[in-house]
Write a protein that holds these residues in place. Structure first.
Motif, PDB file in Angstrom:
ATOM      1  N   GLU A 218      84.956  38.767  62.505  1.00  0.00           N
ATOM      2  CA  GLU A 218      86.068  39.151  61.635  1.00  0.00           C
ATOM      3  C   GLU A 218      87.253  39.680  62.441  1.00  0.00           C
ATOM      4  O   GLU A 218      87.941  40.615  62.029  1.00  0.00           O
ATOM      5  CB  GLU A 218      85.619  40.186  60.600  1.00  0.00           C
ATOM      6  N   SER A 219      87.480  39.065  63.587  1.00  0.00           N
ATOM      7  CA  SER A 219      88.573  39.505  64.442  1.00  0.00           C
ATOM      8  C   SER A 219      88.865  38.451  65.501  1.00  0.00           C
ATOM      9  O   SER A 219      87.930  38.000  66.192  1.00  0.00           O
ATOM     10  CB  SER A 219      88.210  40.838  65.125  1.00  0.00           C
TER      11      SER A 219
ATOM     12  N   ARG B 246      85.028  29.976  54.024  1.00  0.00           N
ATOM     13  CA  ARG B 246      83.611  30.361  53.993  1.00  0.00           C
ATOM     14  C   ARG B 246      82.724  29.126  53.916  1.00  0.00           C
ATOM     15  O   ARG B 246      81.726  29.015  54.634  1.00  0.00           O
ATOM     16  CB  ARG B 246      83.377  31.277  52.790  1.00  0.00           C
TER      17      ARG B 246
ATOM     18  N   ARG C  60      92.472  43.272  60.089  1.00  0.00           N
ATOM     19  CA  ARG C  60      91.310  42.383  60.205  1.00  0.00           C
ATOM     20  C   ARG C  60      91.638  41.029  59.595  1.00  0.00           C
ATOM     21  O   ARG C  60      92.707  40.818  59.026  1.00  0.00           O
ATOM     22  CB  ARG C  60      90.095  42.988  59.490  1.00  0.00           C
TER      23      ARG C  60
ATOM     24  N   ALA D 165      84.950  34.136  62.704  1.00  0.00           N
ATOM     25  CA  ALA D 165      84.432  34.406  61.358  1.00  0.00           C
ATOM     26  C   ALA D 165      83.307  35.427  61.401  1.00  0.00           C
ATOM     27  O   ALA D 165      83.224  36.320  60.546  1.00  0.00           O
ATOM     28  CB  ALA D 165      83.950  33.105  60.719  1.00  0.00           C
TER      29      ALA D 165
ATOM     30  N   HIS E  38      89.669  37.836  57.201  1.00  0.00           N
ATOM     31  CA  HIS E  38      88.481  37.456  56.453  1.00  0.00           C
ATOM     32  C   HIS E  38      88.666  36.045  55.920  1.00  0.00           C
ATOM     33  O   HIS E  38      89.787  35.576  55.713  1.00  0.00           O
ATOM     34  CB  HIS E  38      88.151  38.440  55.329  1.00  0.00           C
TER      35      HIS E  38
ATOM     36  N   PHE F 269      91.542  31.515  57.066  1.00  0.00           N
ATOM     37  CA  PHE F 269      91.475  32.969  57.088  1.00  0.00           C
ATOM     38  C   PHE F 269      92.633  33.580  56.316  1.00  0.00           C
ATOM     39  O   PHE F 269      93.731  33.009  56.257  1.00  0.00           O
ATOM     40  CB  PHE F 269      91.541  33.507  58.522  1.00  0.00           C
TER      41      PHE F 269
END
Length: 311
Positions: free
Chosen positions: A23-24, A69, A61, A20, A63, A55
């Motif tokens: 981001e990868s 979150r 990528r 997180a 997110h 995700f």
């Protein structure tokens, strides 16, 4: 007490947080010394356990979803507390380290706190600072903040408030405005002037101006010719360019007053201030990096005042 998390699940939580932050999956794998497939399987294990997607994946990528979150913020705090507890118990943490998340009211940040941060980092180079400049109230738990600095303490009895200073308020205007509209000679005369107001995010209402007269404190609601929300400094820019009268903190406009770009008005009705406080949760184990920053900032800014619970 039965176990809810085995070693594999705790490892999955750490990899999820790492992915997180970066981001990868690939970057997280490189940082952890694993394969991208291993990181992907760990995240999939969490998603299967909870039945939600964490995700959104694209070819370039990843997110976090909204649920991801919220889950990340909670996991990040939990893992941070575990690391801090281990460090305090074993004595292995010789210096403050880790991420310090700080929310500061924007004008106080620019004029008081940000200039001090390089000095703090020079003293504690292992602490990385994530800075949030905003004038709204925050949710410490939901948003994962360690500390906040505000002119008004939120109604949360679970917070500790340490006063940093009483910030003096002044009424000012540009010479160009005064040449056009004249100087007010009394508080009553303010009603006939153009006034610049800040809208408080928590209420959506203009902030009353504070004055004193004959030993009495007065809150005055003035006409609203201009209102600014979110960006406090927008009001100062308007005042500098002759838009109208503004009550603001002296520390923001002192250079303008010295240079004559702004003039102070009705000083006999001045002298009022608002307390600026450092806020943080009341918890048993405060991380070392947080304690270090509290001690640093209060030494730099705070008067010799006590610590209280926020109202």
């Amino acid at each position: 007490m039965s176990r809810r998390f085995d070693d594999l699940m705790l490892g999955s939580l750490e990899l999820f947080c790492l992915a997180a932050e970066l981001e990868s999956f690939t970057a997280a794998a490189q940082a952890a010394g694993l394969s991208p497939a291993a990181v992907s399987r760990s995240v999939a294990r969490l998603e299967t356990r909870m039945g939600v997607r964490l995700f959104v994946r694209t070819t370039r990528r990843i997110h976090l979803t909204d649920g991801g979150r919220a889950y990340y913020e909670q996991c990040r705090q939990a893992l941070s507390l575990m690391r801090d507890a281990e460090s305090q118990l074993t004595g292995e943490q010789q210096a403050p380290a880790g991420v310090l998340r700080l929310s500061v009211a924007s004008p106080y940040g620019h004029y008081r706190v940000l200039p001090l941060l390089p000095r703090f980092r020079a003293r504690f180079p292992k602490v990385r600072i994530e800075l949030h400049l905003s004038n709204r109230n925050i949710d410490f738990t939901g948003e994962g903040f360690d500390l906040a600095i505000r002119g008004r303490a939120p109604p949360d009895s679970g917070l500790i408030a340490r006063k940093l200073e009483d910030a003096e308020l002044v009424l000012v205007a540009a010479p160009s405005y005064l040449a056009r509209a004249g100087k007010p000679d009394s508080l009553e005369a303010l009603a006939a002037h153009e006034c610049i107001q800040f809208v408080l995010p928590s209420t959506g209402q203009p902030v009353p101006w504070l004055f004193s007269r004959d030993g009495q404190n007065i809150e005055l609601e003035t006409p609203v010719s201009y209102s600014c929300a979110d960006d406090y400094m927008g009001m100062v820019t308007l005042a500098r360019h002759g838009a109208g009268l503004l009550q603001t903190y002296r520390y923001i406009v002192q250079d303008d007053l010295n240079l004559g770009h702004l003039q102070q008005l009705l000083p006999e009705a001045g002298g009022r201030s608002r307390p600026i406080s450092l806020l943080y949760p009341d918890r048993r184990h405060t991380p070392l990096r947080v304690r270090a920053f509290i001690d640093f900032l209060t030494a730099e800014l705070a008067p010799k005042v006590g610590t209280t619970h926020a109202p």
